[in-house]
Design a protein around this motif. Sequence first.
Motif, PDB file in Angstrom:
ATOM      1  N   HIS B  98       0.857  -1.187   0.000  1.00 34.95           N
ATOM      2  CA  HIS B  98       0.000   0.000   0.000  1.00 34.95           C
ATOM      3  C   HIS B  98       0.895   1.239   0.000  1.00 34.95           C
ATOM      4  N   ASP B  99       1.119   1.779  -1.200  1.00 37.89           N
ATOM      5  CA  ASP B  99       2.057   2.911  -1.301  1.00 37.89           C
ATOM      6  C   ASP B  99       1.599   4.123  -0.516  1.00 37.89           C
ATOM      7  N   THR B 100       0.448   4.677  -0.936  1.00 33.37           N
ATOM      8  CA  THR B 100       0.016   5.930  -0.312  1.00 33.37           C
ATOM      9  C   THR B 100      -0.413   5.711   1.125  1.00 33.37           C
ATOM     10  N   LEU B 101      -1.219   4.671   1.336  1.00 29.14           N
ATOM     11  CA  LEU B 101      -1.716   4.403   2.689  1.00 29.14           C
ATOM     12  C   LEU B 101      -0.545   4.186   3.637  1.00 29.14           C
ATOM     13  N   GLY B 102       0.449   3.431   3.158  1.00 26.53           N
ATOM     14  CA  GLY B 102       1.627   3.164   3.975  1.00 26.53           C
ATOM     15  C   GLY B 102       2.301   4.459   4.397  1.00 26.53           C
ATOM     16  N   ALA B 103       2.408   5.393   3.443  1.00 28.57           N
ATOM     17  CA  ALA B 103       3.070   6.670   3.746  1.00 28.57           C
ATOM     18  C   ALA B 103       2.260   7.462   4.766  1.00 28.57           C
ATOM     19  N   ILE B 104       0.934   7.465   4.569  1.00 28.82           N
ATOM     20  CA  ILE B 104       0.083   8.204   5.509  1.00 28.82           C
ATOM     21  C   ILE B 104       0.179   7.593   6.902  1.00 28.82           C
ATOM     22  N   TYR B 105       0.077   6.274   6.952  1.00 30.44           N
ATOM     23  CA  TYR B 105       0.178   5.578   8.237  1.00 30.44           C
ATOM     24  C   TYR B 105       1.507   5.895   8.909  1.00 30.44           C
ATOM     25  N   ASP B 106       2.559   5.893   8.097  1.00 31.49           N
ATOM     26  CA  ASP B 106       3.881   6.163   8.637  1.00 31.49           C
ATOM     27  C   ASP B 106       3.901   7.523   9.321  1.00 31.49           C
ATOM     28  N   LYS B 107       3.345   8.526   8.615  1.00 32.81           N
ATOM     29  CA  LYS B 107       3.296   9.887   9.170  1.00 32.81           C
ATOM     30  C   LYS B 107       2.529   9.917  10.489  1.00 32.81           C
ATOM     31  N   LEU B 108       1.455   9.147  10.545  1.00 31.09           N
ATOM     32  CA  LEU B 108       0.605   9.165  11.732  1.00 31.09           C
ATOM     33  C   LEU B 108       1.136   8.272  12.854  1.00 31.09           C
ATOM     34  N   GLY B 109       2.248   7.617  12.582  1.00 33.56           N
ATOM     35  CA  GLY B 109       2.794   6.721  13.603  1.00 33.56           C
ATOM     36  C   GLY B 109       1.973   5.465  13.782  1.00 33.56           C
ATOM     37  N   MET B 110       1.238   5.072  12.740  1.00 33.09           N
ATOM     38  CA  MET B 110       0.341   3.925  12.870  1.00 33.09           C
ATOM     39  C   MET B 110       1.080   2.603  12.977  1.00 33.09           C
ATOM     40  N   PHE B 111       2.375   2.622  12.621  1.00 32.89           N
ATOM     41  CA  PHE B 111       3.119   1.361  12.717  1.00 32.89           C
ATOM     42  C   PHE B 111       3.772   1.196  14.086  1.00 32.89           C
ATOM     43  N   HIS B 112       3.650   2.221  14.907  1.00 27.22           N
ATOM     44  CA  HIS B 112       4.124   2.073  16.299  1.00 27.22           C
ATOM     45  C   HIS B 112       3.179   2.871  17.197  1.00 27.22           C
ATOM     46  N   VAL B 113       1.907   2.482  17.124  1.00 29.23           N
ATOM     47  CA  VAL B 113       0.850   3.233  17.802  1.00 29.23           C
ATOM     48  C   VAL B 113       1.169   3.506  19.262  1.00 29.23           C
ATOM     49  N   TYR B 114       1.631   2.456  19.983  1.00 29.00           N
ATOM     50  CA  TYR B 114       1.722   2.579  21.439  1.00 29.00           C
ATOM     51  C   TYR B 114       2.926   3.390  21.897  1.00 29.00           C
ATOM     52  N   SER B 115       3.771   3.792  20.930  1.00 29.69           N
ATOM     53  CA  SER B 115       4.812   4.737  21.326  1.00 29.69           C
ATOM     54  C   SER B 115       4.679   6.008  20.501  1.00 29.69           C
ATOM     55  N   SER B 116       3.538   6.183  19.834  1.00 25.88           N
ATOM     56  CA  SER B 116       3.365   7.368  19.002  1.00 25.88           C
ATOM     57  C   SER B 116       3.065   8.590  19.865  1.00 25.88           C
ATOM     58  N   VAL B 117       3.274   9.752  19.256  1.00 26.02           N
ATOM     59  CA  VAL B 117       3.074  11.002  19.991  1.00 26.02           C
ATOM     60  C   VAL B 117       1.635  11.132  20.459  1.00 26.02           C
ATOM     61  N   TRP B 118       0.712  10.828  19.558  1.00 23.81           N
ATOM     62  CA  TRP B 118      -0.682  11.091  19.934  1.00 23.81           C
ATOM     63  C   TRP B 118      -1.187  10.133  20.991  1.00 23.81           C
ATOM     64  N   PHE B 119      -0.745   8.868  20.910  1.00 25.74           N
ATOM     65  CA  PHE B 119      -1.200   7.928  21.932  1.00 25.74           C
ATOM     66  C   PHE B 119      -0.597   8.301  23.287  1.00 25.74           C
ATOM     67  N   SER B 120       0.695   8.664  23.248  1.00 25.99           N
ATOM     68  CA  SER B 120       1.334   9.085  24.497  1.00 25.99           C
ATOM     69  C   SER B 120       0.621  10.304  25.067  1.00 25.99           C
ATOM     70  N   ALA B 121       0.237  11.224  24.167  1.00 28.36           N
ATOM     71  CA  ALA B 121      -0.431  12.441  24.630  1.00 28.36           C
ATOM     72  C   ALA B 121      -1.716  12.091  25.370  1.00 28.36           C
ATOM     73  N   ILE B 122      -2.461  11.128  24.824  1.00 28.87           N
ATOM     74  CA  ILE B 122      -3.732  10.775  25.477  1.00 28.87           C
ATOM     75  C   ILE B 122      -3.474  10.243  26.876  1.00 28.87           C
ATOM     76  N   TYR B 123      -2.533   9.289  26.971  1.00 29.44           N
ATOM     77  CA  TYR B 123      -2.425   8.708  28.316  1.00 29.44           C
ATOM     78  C   TYR B 123      -1.696   9.626  29.283  1.00 29.44           C
ATOM     79  N   LEU B 124      -0.795  10.466  28.753  1.00 28.51           N
ATOM     80  CA  LEU B 124      -0.163  11.403  29.682  1.00 28.51           C
ATOM     81  C   LEU B 124      -1.184  12.408  30.212  1.00 28.51           C
ATOM     82  N   LEU B 125      -2.027  12.922  29.314  1.00 34.36           N
ATOM     83  CA  LEU B 125      -3.086  13.838  29.769  1.00 34.36           C
ATOM     84  C   LEU B 125      -3.975  13.142  30.794  1.00 34.36           C
ATOM     85  N   LEU B 126      -4.287  11.887  30.503  1.00 33.76           N
ATOM     86  CA  LEU B 126      -5.147  11.150  31.421  1.00 33.76           C
ATOM     87  C   LEU B 126      -4.487  11.042  32.787  1.00 33.76           C
TER      88      LEU B 126
END
Lengths: 362, 614
Positions: B98-126
Motif C-alpha cells: 500500500h504505497d500511499t496508505l503506507g506513507a500516511i500511516y507512517d506519518k501518523l505513527g500507525m506502525f508504532h501506535v503505542y509509542s506514538s506522539v498522539w497515543f502518548s499524549a492521550i495517556y499522559l493527559l489522562l
Amino acid sequence: MTLAAAANETLAHQSNVLVYSAMAVYTLAFLAHMAEWVFGSRSKVGRTAAALTGEATAPAAVTVQKAQQGGGTAVLERPKIVTRSVSGSRDVPDGPGAHGGTEKGDLYGRIAISLTVLAWALHVGGVITRALSVQRAPWGNMYEFSTTFAAVAVSFYLLLLVLKKNVRWIGLPLVTTVLLDLGLAISVLYTASDQLVPALHSYWLWIHVSCAIISGAALYLGAVATLLFLFRDRYEDKLTDPDGPQPGAFAVSVLERLPSAASLDKFAYRINAIVFPLWTFTIIAGAIWAEAAWGRYWGWDPKEVWAFITWVGYACYLHARATVGWKGRKAAVLGLIAFACYLFNYYGVNIFVTGLHSYAGV
Amino acid sequence: MATTTGTPREPDTGAAAASDAGGDLGAAGSQLSTAPKEDISFPSLGPIGWARWFWRQLTSMRVALLLLFLLSIGAIPGSLIPQTSIDPVKVEQFKSEHDTLGAIYDKLGMFHVYSSVWFSAIYLLLFISLIGCIVPRTWQFVGQLRGRPPAAPRRLTRLPAYTTWRTDAEPEAVLDAAQRMLRKRRFRAHRAGTAVAAEKGYLREVGNLVFHVALIVMLVAFAVGSLWKSEGGKLVTEGDGFSNSLVQYDDFKSGPFFDTDTMEPFGFSLKRFVATYERTGPQKGTPRIFRADISYFTGADGTEHHRSIEVNSPLDIAGNKVFLLSHGYSPVVTVKDGRGKVVYHGAVPFLPQDPKNFTSTGVVKVPGAQTKDGKRNQLGFNGLFVPTFGGKNSGSMFSQFPAPDFPVLAVNAWHGDLGVDSGLPQNVYQLDTKRMKQYKDAKGNIFKKMLMPKDRLERGVRQHAGVKGGLTAKDVAADSTMQLPGGQGSITFEGIKSWASFKITHQPGNGLALTGAVAALLGLAGSLFIQRRRVWVRAERVEENGVGVTVVEMAGLGRSESPRLPDELGHLAEALAPHAPLAPEPPAAEAADEDPTEPTDSADPADPSEGARA
Ligand code: HEM
C-alpha cells in the motif's frame, strides 16, 4: 495406550451427543418461552402507564409506613422501613414478567425454565465429558470456549433464579443466544477433541481462561439487561410525556412486562460492578502468564489490546455513572460498547487478526 | 425529576433534584463521595482565570471520561495494523503493498501506535488529570476523616430509608443507646443536638483512591521497565553454550538507560533439545512437547546446575530470564578441500522456512579452503534441509512432518571469494555470491545432490516417514557425501543436531508492576463492594394529648447504588428497639397525611413521594 485413546474417543463422541441433545432441549425451552410471551400478551393491565400517570395504586417503591388508617391505637411489632427512590428517578413498579400475570403464560414460563434446567444439565455434561476425553481444561479452542461460555451463562441465570431474584425476563433472550452460540460452535468452530500445544501447558490456563469465561458470561447477562433498559427507559419516557409520541401496541405489550428501567439499570450495574474486578484480575493473570511464557507481561498483542480496550470501556461505563449528565442512557450505551469489545476480542481477534494467541483452531 | 405529582415543586428541591443522591439534603448528603464537582461555567478572569479553568476542566470527571474513551479508541488501530515492535517484516510488506496508505500511516505513527506522539499524549493527559484529581480528593477525604459525620437534616423523611416509632423511654437514653449500638457496629457516631449522626464505609473512598494511585504506580513500573530493560536473542545448537556478554548475542536491544557494564555474569549450554509431535489424527504435526535440557552457571564460582527450559517455564537467573523461543535443525557437516584436508567440521543452524514441517535453509561458508595446488579457493554451500522427505516421487523438496523421520539435505556448491574478509558484517544464513561461481557438471547443469546423514546410513535405519512400509535409503541416492567436480573437495552430511533459540531478558519494574496491579485490584474491590452510608437517629419528646412521649426517627442515606440500605436500617432499628420499646401509635386520623414529628411542615405538600402516595 490404544485402549485409552479409544475410551477418549468414546467420551468425545458422548460429549457431542450431549451437546446436540442440549440444543434440542434448549429449542423446546425457546418454544415454551415464546408461548409464555404470547399468552402473557393477552392480559391487558397497563400497569406502567397507570403508575406513571399516578392515578392508580401506590407505587411499589414506597411502602406506607402508617400502620393503619382506621383510627384507634395500633401497636407495631417492629419499626417499619419506608423506602424512597432517589430524587431524579421515576417511581415505577416492575412489570409482571413475560406471563403478564396470566396463569397459562406462567405455566409455560415454568415449563420453559424446567426445560432450561434439563438442557443445562445435558450441556454441562457435554462440557465435562469433553474435558474428560482430553484430560485437561476444556478451553483449548474456540469450540470448547463457546460451549463452556454458554454453559456458564445459563448457570448464572439458574443460580439467580434459585436465589429468588427477579430474572425470569432474561430467559427468552438467553436461551435464544445460547442456541445461536452453540449452533455456531458445532458448525463453524468445531474442532475434534485433542491435546494442547505446548504454549498452553500452564496452570495459568485454568486461572486466566476460567476467569475470562466467567467474566464474559456474567457481562453478557449485564449487557442483555442494559439493552432492555434502553428500550424500557425510552418507553417510560414516552409514557411520562403524554403530549409526545406514544409507544406502539406491540412495544407496550412487551416492554410493559419487563422490570422497570430503574431495576434493569440496577441489575446491569450490579453485574458489571461485580465483574469488573474479576475482569481486571483476568487481565493481570494473563499478564503474569505472558511474562512466564514470552518474557514480557505486556506486549500489545491484539488479544491484549482488546482486553485492555474492554477494560477501559467498562471503566468508562463506571465513570459515566458517577458523572452528572452521563448516567442513564449514555452510560448504558458505553456499557454496550464495552461488551461489544469483549465479543470482538473473542470472535474478531481470534478469527481475523493474527497474534500470539492462536488457539482458534478454525 | 420525572416523578409527576401534580403538585407544585418546592423551589429549593427542584434544582437540587438533578444533582447527586443527597443533593437536596444539604450538608448531610454532601461529601458522601469525593468525586469532583462538575463545573462547566466559563472563566471571566484573565490568564490566571483561564489557567485555573483549564485545570479544573482537565481534572473533571467529564474530561477524565473523555480521555478514557479516547484511550480505548486510540488503542484500536495498533491491533489491526501491523506493528514494528511485533512484526517488522509484516510492516515492510504492508508498506510495499500500500504505497500511499503506507506513507500516511507512517506519518501518523500507525506502525508504532503505542509509542506514538498522539497515543502518548492521550495517556499522559489522562494521568495528569488523574493526579490532579487524586490530590484534592485525598485532602478532601482526610478532612472528612478528621471532621465528624454531618448533622441530621431537618426532615429525615426525605431520606431513601426511613423509620419512626414512639416509645416511653427518655430521649437521652434512646440516643445514648443508639450511639452505643452504632459504634458497636463500627459506625463513626457522635451526638449533635437531638440526634446521633453516624457514618460507615470510609474504606470505599480509601479503596477508590488506592485504585487510582495504583494506576499511576503501574504506569511508572511500565516506564521503568521499558527504559531500563534489555532483551537479546541467542541461537544455541546442542552441545554449544552462551555466556552473558554483549558480543555473544545474535541480536540485542535495550532501553535508553540500560548500562551494558552491569550485565550479570551467567551462562548456560544446551545439552539436548526434545520435541515431540502429534503423529496421527487431524492435528497431525501439532507440537506436543518442546523442552531444552540445559546446564547453567551463575556468578564467579561457575558451578554447573542442570535444568530444563520449556515454553511456559523460563530459567530465572541473576535478575534475568531465559525463555525458550523456537527451535530448528543444525545439520552437522564435514568439508574437505582440494588438498583432502578437513577445513570445516561442525553443526550449521538452518532456519525453518515453513514453521509447521520445518523445511529449512542454511549455508556453509568455508573461507579456509584451498585447491589441490594450494591456491585460495573459498567454498560456500547452499543447503535445503527437510526433516521428513516425501520420497523421490513426491516431486517436491518440502518436508512432510516436523520430526526428523527421513532427513535429507540437498546442497549445491560455490567457490571463489566469500567476501568475509571485507570487514563488513555478513549474514551467516546467506551466501553472498557476487564474487563466486557455482559448480556445474559437465553438461553445464547446476551441480547438486541430496544427502542422507552418515550416522543413519551406517545404522541402516529404515525410515517410516508416516508411510506404511516406510521409505528406505534407496529412495534417494543413499549417500552422505557430495564430491565436488575436479577433485576440489567434498561435503559430508554427518548427522543432525537440534538448535534452540532463547530470549534473554532483563526487565526491572516487574515487581512494582505486580504490586501496583494487586493494589489496584484490592482498591477496586473496596471501591465497588463497600457501601458508604450515613445513619441518623433522632429522639425528641413531644406532648400528645397532654401526655409526653418520645418519637424516635431513624434514617439512612447511601450513595445512589445502595440496595441493601433499607435492610440495614431495619436491622439497626431492631437492635435499637429493646432500648426504646415500641409504644402504641396515636389515633391515625389526626396525622394521617403529615409527618407527626414536624407539625410546622404541614403547609408543605410538595414532597413528591408523599404526593404520589395520596
Ligand atoms: C487512568 C484512567 C482511569 C481509570 C482506568 C479509572 C477507573 C475507575 C473505575 C473503574 C472506577 C469505578 C470505581 C467506583 O465506581 O468506585 C472509578 C471511579 C472514579 N474515578 Fe476513575 N479512573 C481513571 C481516571 C480517573 C480520573 C482522571 C479521575 C478524575 C477526574 C477519576 C475519578 C474517579 C472518581 C471520582 C471515581 C469515583 C466515582 C464515584 O464516586 O462513584 N478517575 N475510576
